[in-house]
Design a protein around this motif. Structure first.
Motif, short mmCIF file in Angstrom:
data_model
loop_
_atom_site.label_atom_id
_atom_site.label_comp_id
_atom_site.label_asym_id
_atom_site.label_seq_id
_atom_site.Cartn_x
_atom_site.Cartn_y
_atom_site.Cartn_z
N TYR A 54 4.00 7.12 7.50
CA TYR A 54 5.23 7.41 6.79
C TYR A 54 6.38 6.67 7.46
O TYR A 54 6.39 6.44 8.66
CB TYR A 54 5.51 8.93 6.70
CG TYR A 54 5.76 9.62 8.02
CD1 TYR A 54 7.05 9.86 8.47
CD2 TYR A 54 4.70 10.07 8.81
CE1 TYR A 54 7.29 10.52 9.67
CE2 TYR A 54 4.92 10.72 10.01
CZ TYR A 54 6.22 10.93 10.43
OH TYR A 54 6.45 11.58 11.63
N THR A 78 -1.33 9.96 8.64
CA THR A 78 -0.87 9.22 7.46
C THR A 78 0.42 8.47 7.79
O THR A 78 1.33 9.04 8.42
CB THR A 78 -0.62 10.19 6.29
OG1 THR A 78 -1.83 10.86 5.97
CG2 THR A 78 -0.09 9.45 5.06
N ASN A 114 0.80 -1.23 0.00
CA ASN A 114 0.00 0.00 0.00
C ASN A 114 0.83 1.28 0.00
O ASN A 114 0.29 2.36 0.27
CB ASN A 114 -0.98 0.03 1.18
CG ASN A 114 -1.93 -1.15 1.16
OD1 ASN A 114 -2.52 -1.47 0.13
ND2 ASN A 114 -2.06 -1.82 2.30
N THR A 136 2.27 4.49 -1.44
CA THR A 136 1.72 5.34 -2.50
C THR A 136 2.73 6.30 -3.10
O THR A 136 2.55 6.78 -4.22
CB THR A 136 0.54 6.16 -1.95
OG1 THR A 136 1.00 6.96 -0.84
CG2 THR A 136 -0.58 5.24 -1.48
N GLY A 191 2.17 6.15 2.94
CA GLY A 191 0.99 5.33 2.70
C GLY A 191 0.99 4.07 3.54
O GLY A 191 2.05 3.62 3.98
N PRO A 192 -0.18 3.50 3.86
CA PRO A 192 -1.47 3.95 3.33
C PRO A 192 -2.00 5.14 4.15
O PRO A 192 -1.54 5.39 5.23
CB PRO A 192 -2.36 2.73 3.51
CG PRO A 192 -1.76 2.04 4.71
CD PRO A 192 -0.28 2.28 4.62
#
Length: 290
Positions: free
Chosen positions: A169, A167, A111, A113, A289-290
């Protein structure tokens, strides 16, 4: 390439250099970009060698995960290109090798991104080389410096959104040898994150004297419960993903076990005197992500 000998393999006991605090109890720091011949001490803290059992990870390659161990071993990757300048020119590394790392991380990290590579380091065996194998147990980043990296490399509004919304990271170091033959000299040892306690992780101010930038790394205090590994006879078609930070590990009830991998080069007592010196490259990237 024909190999006329087998590299050392199996578990080995070898000294690893663990954190020893400054004698005056001041906060520890590194000076990151001193020239090799500088008379200035590169740090204000010391290290203590501890004989450590280091397990050979090769028999159990598939059992290690980023979420539990903060390292992952990949095989069957592209060998170094025949282009002579690729790993000696920063421009060539960024042009030709960075896209390979981006593709590797996007295909390996579930996942993921977006990948943002922010630096790389070549390590060579010559004492006069700008960077040589690091024989001190450390972690490349801390939670504080990882957030700094997000703010340093992303536009302010995008960084604010990532840091304020939860989010995920990470910072991942993609490590590989460049030697033609299987690696013998100064292999890399890495500890399962699940075996490393928070109190053993010592933040160290990382000062860049030329630019004034101040980040953080971490030194590691020894504990006998730490579980250490290395990859015997590592080849240039293999990669180790070293997860330096994972924001998911900071969340309550997270299944991520610490999200940071302690590591160090070590001197294997079985290394042949005539073994080729280690040449390696590490590329550090923010993974979102995710």
């Amino acid at each position: 390439m024909a190999i006329d000998h087998l590299p050392p393999s199996g578990d080995v006991t070898a000294p690893l250099n663990f954190y020893s605090p400054p004698s005056d109890n001041s906060p520890p720091f590194n000076l990151a970009d001193l020239p090799p011949d500088s008379p200035t001490p590169p740090r204000n803290y010391g290290s203590t060698p501890v004989p450590t059992l280091i397990h050979d990870a090769r028999p159990n390659l598939a059992s290690f995960t980023l979420d539990r161990d903060s390292f992952q071993i990949l095989t069957s990757q592209p060998p170094p290109t025949s282009e002579p300048s690729l790993f000696t020119s920063d421009t060539s590394i960024k042009t030709h090798y960075y896209p390979e790392i981006t593709s590797l991380l996007l295909s390996t990290i579930p996942n993921a991104t977006h990948i943002l590579i922010f630096d790389h380091t070549i390590r060579l065996p010559s004492p006069s080389a700008p960077r040589t194998p690091v024989q001190r147990v450390h972690i490349d980043q801390t939670a504080l410096s990882a957030a700094q990296r997000v703010r340093k490399h992303l536009p302010p509004d995008e960084a604010d959104k990532i840091l304020s919304t939860g989010t995920r990271y990470r910072i991942i170091n993609v490590w590989r040898p460049l030697n033609d033959a299987p690696l013998e000299s100064f292999p890399l040892a890495f500890a399962s994150s699940a075996s490393l306690r928070d109190e053993e992780v010592v933040p160290v101010e990382h000062r860049y004297t030329q630019t004034g930038y101040i980040g953080q790394t971490a030194a590691i205090a020894h504990h006998p419960d730490q579980k250490w590994y290395y990859l015997s006879g590592m080849q240039n078609t293999e990669r180790i993903l070293l997860q330096c930070f994972d924001s998911e590990a900071l969340k309550e009830n997270s299944e991520v076990k610490g999200g940071r991998v302690a590591h160090s080069a070590f001197e294997d007592p079985r290394t042949r005197p005539e073994a080729e010196g280690r040449r390696s490259i590490e590329v550090r990237a923010l993974v979102f992500g995710p």
